[in-house]
Write an enzyme that holds these catalytic residues in place. Sequence first.
Site, PDB file in Angstrom:
ATOM      1  N   ASP A  37      -9.849  -6.271  12.675  1.00 35.65           N
ATOM      2  CA  ASP A  37     -10.699  -5.262  13.303  1.00 35.65           C
ATOM      3  C   ASP A  37     -10.114  -4.848  14.653  1.00 35.65           C
ATOM      4  O   ASP A  37      -9.390  -5.613  15.286  1.00 35.65           O
ATOM      5  CB  ASP A  37     -12.107  -5.853  13.482  1.00 35.65           C
ATOM      6  CG  ASP A  37     -13.139  -4.784  13.798  1.00 35.65           C
ATOM      7  OD1 ASP A  37     -12.850  -3.588  13.600  1.00 35.65           O
ATOM      8  OD2 ASP A  37     -14.242  -5.142  14.245  1.00 35.65           O
ATOM      9  N   ASN A  85     -15.849   1.836   3.992  1.00 36.28           N
ATOM     10  CA  ASN A  85     -14.887   2.630   4.758  1.00 36.28           C
ATOM     11  C   ASN A  85     -14.712   4.059   4.218  1.00 36.28           C
ATOM     12  O   ASN A  85     -14.135   4.912   4.896  1.00 36.28           O
ATOM     13  CB  ASN A  85     -13.510   1.937   4.817  1.00 36.28           C
ATOM     14  CG  ASN A  85     -13.477   0.763   5.775  1.00 36.28           C
ATOM     15  OD1 ASN A  85     -12.717  -0.187   5.598  1.00 36.28           O
ATOM     16  ND2 ASN A  85     -14.295   0.804   6.819  1.00 36.28           N
TER      17      ASN A  85
HETATM   18  C1  FPP Z   1     -10.439  -2.028  11.338  1.00 34.72           C
HETATM   19  O1  FPP Z   1     -10.212  -1.330  12.517  1.00 34.72           O
HETATM   20  C2  FPP Z   1      -9.320  -1.900  10.421  1.00 34.72           C
HETATM   21  C3  FPP Z   1      -9.361  -1.226   9.235  1.00 34.72           C
HETATM   22  C4  FPP Z   1     -10.560  -0.544   8.751  1.00 34.72           C
HETATM   23  C5  FPP Z   1      -8.196  -1.086   8.366  1.00 34.72           C
HETATM   24  C6  FPP Z   1      -7.184  -2.188   8.385  1.00 34.72           C
HETATM   25  C7  FPP Z   1      -5.886  -1.603   8.002  1.00 34.72           C
HETATM   26  C8  FPP Z   1      -4.685  -1.965   8.469  1.00 34.72           C
HETATM   27  C9  FPP Z   1      -4.493  -3.114   9.345  1.00 34.72           C
HETATM   28  C10 FPP Z   1      -3.455  -1.185   8.135  1.00 34.72           C
HETATM   29  C11 FPP Z   1      -3.011  -1.144   6.714  1.00 34.72           C
HETATM   30  C12 FPP Z   1      -3.247  -2.374   5.906  1.00 34.72           C
HETATM   31  C13 FPP Z   1      -2.310  -3.038   5.176  1.00 34.72           C
HETATM   32  C14 FPP Z   1      -2.712  -4.183   4.322  1.00 34.72           C
HETATM   33  C15 FPP Z   1      -0.893  -2.696   5.206  1.00 34.72           C
HETATM   34  P1  FPP Z   1     -11.222  -0.192  12.961  1.00 34.72           P
HETATM   35  O2  FPP Z   1     -10.640   1.112  12.591  1.00 34.72           O
HETATM   36  O3  FPP Z   1     -12.569  -0.448  12.362  1.00 34.72           O
HETATM   37  O4  FPP Z   1     -11.238  -0.413  14.508  1.00 34.72           O
HETATM   38  P2  FPP Z   1     -12.416  -0.072  15.529  1.00 34.72           P
HETATM   39  O5  FPP Z   1     -13.579  -0.941  15.151  1.00 34.72           O
HETATM   40  O6  FPP Z   1     -11.822  -0.444  16.849  1.00 34.72           O
HETATM   41  O7  FPP Z   1     -12.698   1.388  15.390  1.00 34.72           O
END
Ligand code: FPP
Length: 267
Positions: A37, A85
């Site tokens: 996250d 998501n």
């Molecule tokens: C949460 O951060 C993260 C995600 C929803 C996606 C995770 C994806 C990756 C790490 C990249 C691609 C994955 C792989 C397996 C190669 P957020 O966007 O919710 O952050 P925030 O809460 O700060 O907005």
Amino acid sequence: MTSLQLGALHTAPVAESDLLSQIDVSSLPRHIAIIMDGNGRWAHRRRLPRIAGHRAGAQAVREAVETCSRLGVQALSLYAFSAENWKRPKTEIDTLMALLREYLQRELAEIHRNNIRLQILGHYERLPREVRTDLDDALVLTSGNTGMVLNVALNYSARAEIADAVNSILLERAHAANGTGTAIQANITEEMISNHLYTRGLPDPDLLIRTSGEMRVSNFLLWQIAYAEIWVTDTCWPDFTKKHLLQAVIDFQKRERRYGGLGSNGA
Ligand code: FPP
């Protein structure tokens, strides 16, 4: 407290070798689950688009996979895209899908060389066709590997997983009873549910890591984390390094796991 120890990690740099020397390899977590996250916040703090945070997050995935595999962890589960998501803007979803494809194109050979078996948790049939094709190729390529299992949760919901498990038990019974007149019984046990989850065959996570300081489990592996030790860091996922992972394992090894019983001192 985890956060204090991590604070120390930031103020007085600790060498990776020091952290490694503190790890008891005979009592590693068998399965580590990570809620990655804070990509968006990481980007926001740098006045970058959210997409830049996801891109940097994909780089951090590489280090986490390599570290767990080298340590000898049996399974690593990464929460990459939840069923919720889909509510995000289309451009962000498209970027996440593109990053997943880029990750596979860049890392698959290395994953295979390291004898890692890829598995997908969740209804990935809903993902765009080109992503599914790449994932299917990766699943086939790594299917015979005997090292760490890398679970990537995509279009994943733990509640849906549990409902799927119950439905699949009932379906099995309906097939078995078909035409025999046997009544379908209602006694579904915990073991049956475990054996019908997407993670069947794997140990439950011993350690659940969440980055960016949020104290939630966000519909991730709800059944399987019943007794997991939870480790939360304020660090956003793109800044999560091998050192954080090693520190999480060190802290895990200091915890006393009681499973509802008494501690070793009887208290
Ligand atoms: C949460 O951060 C993260 C995600 C929803 C996606 C995770 C994806 C990756 C790490 C990249 C691609 C994955 C792989 C397996 C190669 P957020 O966007 O919710 O952050 P925030 O809460 O700060 O907005």
